[in-house]
Motif scaffolding. Structure first.
Motif, PDB file in Angstrom:
ATOM      1  N   UNK A   1      11.151  10.117   1.756  1.00 32.99           N
ATOM      2  CA  UNK A   1       9.870  10.062   0.803  1.00 32.99           C
ATOM      3  C   UNK A   1       8.831   8.958   1.243  1.00 32.99           C
ATOM      4  N   UNK A   2       7.435   9.194   1.110  1.00 29.45           N
ATOM      5  CA  UNK A   2       6.510   8.389   1.373  1.00 29.45           C
ATOM      6  C   UNK A   2       5.860   8.487   0.140  1.00 29.45           C
TER       7      UNK A   2
ATOM      8  N   UNK B   1       0.851  -1.148   0.062  1.00 35.16           N
ATOM      9  CA  UNK B   1      -0.021   0.019   0.049  1.00 35.16           C
ATOM     10  C   UNK B   1       0.929   1.279   0.074  1.00 35.16           C
ATOM     11  N   UNK B   2       2.046   1.022   0.580  1.00 34.85           N
ATOM     12  CA  UNK B   2       2.897   2.339   0.774  1.00 34.85           C
ATOM     13  C   UNK B   2       4.417   1.845   0.622  1.00 34.85           C
TER      14      UNK B   2
ATOM     15  N   UNK C   1       1.483   6.804   9.767  1.00 37.63           N
ATOM     16  CA  UNK C   1       0.516   6.373  10.790  1.00 37.63           C
ATOM     17  C   UNK C   1      -0.697   7.566  11.117  1.00 37.63           C
ATOM     18  N   UNK C   2      -0.200   8.805  11.272  1.00 37.93           N
ATOM     19  CA  UNK C   2      -1.143  10.063  11.375  1.00 37.93           C
ATOM     20  C   UNK C   2      -2.097  10.238  10.251  1.00 37.93           C
ATOM     21  N   UNK C   3      -1.246  10.035   8.988  1.00 33.99           N
ATOM     22  CA  UNK C   3      -1.860  10.073   7.741  1.00 33.99           C
ATOM     23  C   UNK C   3      -3.347   9.164   7.566  1.00 33.99           C
TER      24      UNK C   3
ATOM     25  N   UNK D   1       4.858  12.850   1.116  1.00 33.72           N
ATOM     26  CA  UNK D   1       5.980  13.389   1.863  1.00 33.72           C
ATOM     27  C   UNK D   1       7.140  13.059   1.404  1.00 33.72           C
ATOM     28  N   UNK D   2       7.836  14.485   1.518  1.00 34.66           N
ATOM     29  CA  UNK D   2       9.334  14.538   1.063  1.00 34.66           C
ATOM     30  C   UNK D   2      10.019  15.113   2.138  1.00 34.66           C
ATOM     31  N   UNK D   3      11.399  15.006   2.398  1.00 43.06           N
ATOM     32  CA  UNK D   3      12.226  15.559   3.204  1.00 43.06           C
ATOM     33  C   UNK D   3      13.662  15.389   2.419  1.00 43.06           C
ATOM     34  N   UNK D   4      14.153  16.125   1.477  1.00 40.39           N
ATOM     35  CA  UNK D   4      15.307  16.137   0.603  1.00 40.39           C
ATOM     36  C   UNK D   4      16.436  16.583   1.311  1.00 40.39           C
TER      37      UNK D   4
END
Length: 297
Positions: A89-90, A80-81, A230-232, A99-102
């Motif tokens: 990245x998600x 699923x993910x 989890x929050x999403x 989600x991105x944190x580059x």
């Protein structure tokens, strides 16, 4: 702090209490979902699909790039993910990135300058390409010699970099992660200087006795990404199980309500976990899902 659970596979000594049914499973790839042949085995595929049919979401959670992870997701029958590049990245199964944190351009430029100073070399993980150089190629050739077999690598989305100018031109790319290769002593000196900047997550790794260092932007890790997902999904951490075997899985094992270490994990990883399953060669993922997920749905 989570209560310590005493259920350790394969002995099943004591009872592991599940306060809420597990609704999200986070799975590392190498050393966890994948066997020593780097493949998803049929039992793992079938168990994960039974969990998904019961309404449980499955997330691959890996240091690999998205394009490297996708074939394994397909081999598992679908997930699923995908949490990739150590949590930078998600991406959903449909291809939506939530989600991105580059690494920033400044992060990348500084990292490249430090690599030049210490005589080490990175590979850089972008949106749909991995750039690598001679040091990375030499690393995997050395691993192949040690193992006595070729390492299966799909190089279709890899680009070989040959010059300083080419490396520095990449600082303008969207980059999620770097892996740095080189002589062990040079890597140690490089890592010491990098950590003094306090701007990166740096995780040394040893594979077949050969060292490399994985780099992300500060605050990037598998655990933080798993909690974001989890929050999403509107879940609580008590509804999450994570399975892993390596140092870059520690944050994920702590973040999940139930952190399960593989039997092939080092002792310090197994000591941290809530439960210990069997090894990746002995269907540790399937055994954990069957025990902690499928028995409670």
């Amino acid at each position: 702090m989570k209560p310590h659970r005493t259920d350790h596979f394969p002995h099943f000594g004591g009872q592991t209490m599940i306060s809420l049914p597990i609704q999200l499973i986070g799975l590392d790839l190498d050393g966890t979902l994948l066997g020593t042949d780097s493949c998803v085995h049929a039992r793992e595929r079938d168990t994960l699909q039974r969990a998904r049919q019961a309404g449980v979401s499955v997330a691959i959670t890996t240091g690999r790039s998205l394009l490297d992870a996708l074939p394994h997701a397909e081999a598992a029958g679908g997930v699923d993910w995908l949490i990739t590049e150590n949590g930078a990245r998600i991406t959903s199964a449909s291809g939506e990135t939530i989600f991105r944190h580059p690494l920033t351009k400044r992060h990348t430029a500084q990292l490249l300058q430090l690599c030049e100073r210490h005589g080490v070399e990175p590979s850089l993980y972008g949106e749909d390409c991995v750039w690598y150089g001679a040091a990375c190629r030499g690393f995997f050739r050395a691993v192949s010699r040690i193992l006595g077999r070729d390492i299966p690598l799909d190089l279709r989305h890899y680009t070989f970099v040959t010059s300083r100018k080419e490396w520095h031109a990449l600082s303008g790319q969207l980059l999620y992660k770097a892996v740095v290769y080189g002589d062990t002593h040079k890597l140690d000196a490089w890592l010491s200087e990098l950590r003094r900047t306090a701007q990166y997550e740096a995780e040394p790794s040893v594979f077949c006795g050969l060292k490399n260092i994985e780099i992300n932007a500060a605050g990037t890790d598998k655990g933080s990404a798993l909690l974001y997902l989890t929050k999403h999904l509107g879940l609580s951490r008590e509804q999450v199980m994570a399975c892993g075997d390596s140092d870059n899985d520690r944050t994920m094992l702590s973040a999940a309500g139930l952190g399960v270490a593989m039997g092939n994990a080092p002792q310090h990883i197994r000591a941290q976990a809530d439960a210990v399953t069997e090894s990746n060669e002995n269907h540790g993922v399937s055994r954990a899902v069957e025990r902690f997920v499928l028995q409670n749905v």
